[in-house]
Design a protein around this motif. Sequence first.
Motif, PDB file in Angstrom:
ATOM      1  N   ALA A  62      -9.127  55.170  80.632  1.00 43.97           N
ATOM      2  CA  ALA A  62     -10.438  54.583  80.928  1.00 43.97           C
ATOM      3  C   ALA A  62     -10.852  53.592  79.853  1.00 43.97           C
ATOM      4  O   ALA A  62     -11.385  52.514  80.154  1.00 43.97           O
ATOM      5  N   ALA A  63     -10.607  53.947  78.599  1.00 43.36           N
ATOM      6  CA  ALA A  63     -10.980  53.049  77.503  1.00 43.36           C
ATOM      7  C   ALA A  63     -10.129  51.787  77.514  1.00 43.36           C
ATOM      8  O   ALA A  63     -10.648  50.675  77.302  1.00 43.36           O
ATOM      9  N   VAL A  64      -8.842  51.938  77.753  1.00 45.71           N
ATOM     10  CA  VAL A  64      -7.965  50.762  77.799  1.00 45.71           C
ATOM     11  C   VAL A  64      -8.353  49.858  78.963  1.00 45.71           C
ATOM     12  O   VAL A  64      -8.389  48.619  78.826  1.00 45.71           O
ATOM     13  N   ALA A  65      -8.663  50.446  80.116  1.00 42.17           N
ATOM     14  CA  ALA A  65      -9.073  49.641  81.266  1.00 42.17           C
ATOM     15  C   ALA A  65     -10.363  48.885  80.969  1.00 42.17           C
ATOM     16  O   ALA A  65     -10.507  47.701  81.330  1.00 42.17           O
ATOM     17  N   ALA A  66     -11.306  49.551  80.312  1.00 39.38           N
ATOM     18  CA  ALA A  66     -12.563  48.887  79.956  1.00 39.38           C
ATOM     19  C   ALA A  66     -12.313  47.747  78.974  1.00 39.38           C
ATOM     20  O   ALA A  66     -12.880  46.645  79.105  1.00 39.38           O
ATOM     21  N   ALA A  67     -11.462  47.996  77.993  1.00 43.12           N
ATOM     22  CA  ALA A  67     -11.150  46.970  77.000  1.00 43.12           C
ATOM     23  C   ALA A  67     -10.432  45.787  77.639  1.00 43.12           C
ATOM     24  O   ALA A  67     -10.734  44.622  77.346  1.00 43.12           O
TER      25      ALA A  67
END
Length: 499
Positions: A62-67
């Motif tokens: 989720a964090a990588v997708a947001a970034a």
Amino acid sequence: MPSNKTLADWQQFAASLNIEGRAFIQGQYVAARSGRAFDCISPIDGKVLTQVTDCEEIDVDAAVAAARQAFESGVWSQANPRKRKKVLCRFAELIRQHADELAVLETLDVGKPIGDTTSVDIPGAAYCIEWYGEAIDKLGGEVAPADQHLVGLVTREPIGVVACIVPWNFPLLMASWKIGPALAAGNSVILKPSEKSPLTAIRVAELAKQAGVPDGVFNVLPGGGQVGKLLSLHMDVDCVAFTGSTQVGKLLMQYAGQSNLKRVWLELGGKSPNIVMPDCPDFDRAASAAAGAIFYNMGEMCTAGSRLLVHRDIKEAFIDRLLEKARAYQPGNPLNPVTSMGAIVDDIQLQRVLGYIELGRAEGAKLLAGGQQVLLDSGGYYIEPTVFDVDRPDIRIAREEIFGPVLSVVTFDTLDQAIALANDSEYGLGAAIWSSNLTTAHEAARRLRAGTVWVNCYDEGGDMNFPFGGYKQSGNGRDKSLHALEKYTELKSTLIRLR
């Protein structure tokens, strides 16, 4: 400015804090999807401070997708450098405005003396972020020499999604050394703090948003070692910047090779030599510096001067002066402003340091001072400043990184022997030479295989102009200075045919 708060004042302030322990993804605090969390324990007294989110693969994704989404949108990566400058300078100012809160969080979390967190760690983090903010709108590219029918441009572009994995000994300061240049260059950042020290990283995420860092550009993922591994293996992470142990650094490089060959920048361990020649210009200052080099921050420093190399002619007098200086570093409550030596970060590290002390005794080193765990009634983790006289430089306490307040004193007879001893290490992070002879100082500085060499001082140069990093197994790349920006950018050559 120095604080006039007392121990009681800091304890009262600490008790009033509402400590946040959740991850920060896409501009908001969130619990792990699984609901997993772990106890955050203070080394001051062994008590639980709060529950901290324990992220897993779904949270990392989720964090990588947001970034990635934020990076591709251009909201930050394509913003005018002046805009990024303005936001980062505001971020730095918010850190200063919340300095007492952040300093207390750092002290509670890792046992650092409040006098250090208020004067070094938090101000240093703000300064670093501001420095890169101020720098980024003043850097340009190149017009390369080319044939007359061509115009050749050399430019730098943000690398993409950057994972910053930082240690527990200087949690916010080490984070700033990575997120400062990474954000300034236009990247999206995922900060993974150590599970031993997550609190300030989690708190400043909200300050970054208040400063104007867009959602998804700065994320924080607390958790254990699995988070660092997942980020290093992730096919959509473009760069990993790590500070920590050499052992873990080697694993991260392997993970990068197993995935997408992401850039991996490593600032790793050290066993730094501090050489004192017989013509040392100031014994008192050298002894003070030698004590500070190993006992400051409880010896939990990658640049710790853990090998003191002293010329035979002055050894006895110098050790006497050193032991006198060491007595100033007596462990005490880290929230007390007069404390110069706080707690070891946790029981695991405490047992590691105590194990090395016993190993030193078993290997035949002579214990000159310390060697005991103290303040047991506090429930915390405290060790006396410890000094060994080592007659064999090949024993383990003189070769391996202990990461605690344990000093090995080694005797030498000539400069050549001192240089050979100093360089006989798998590490090459820092080194120092004390001499009033200019030729000796320059010759030693050239021959010492270390990323930073101090002459007649130790661990000075706290401004951002000096690159920081090491030779050999102390890592690659550099933190600090304009050179650090190179780690977070890609070079692009553009050739334009005119006719």
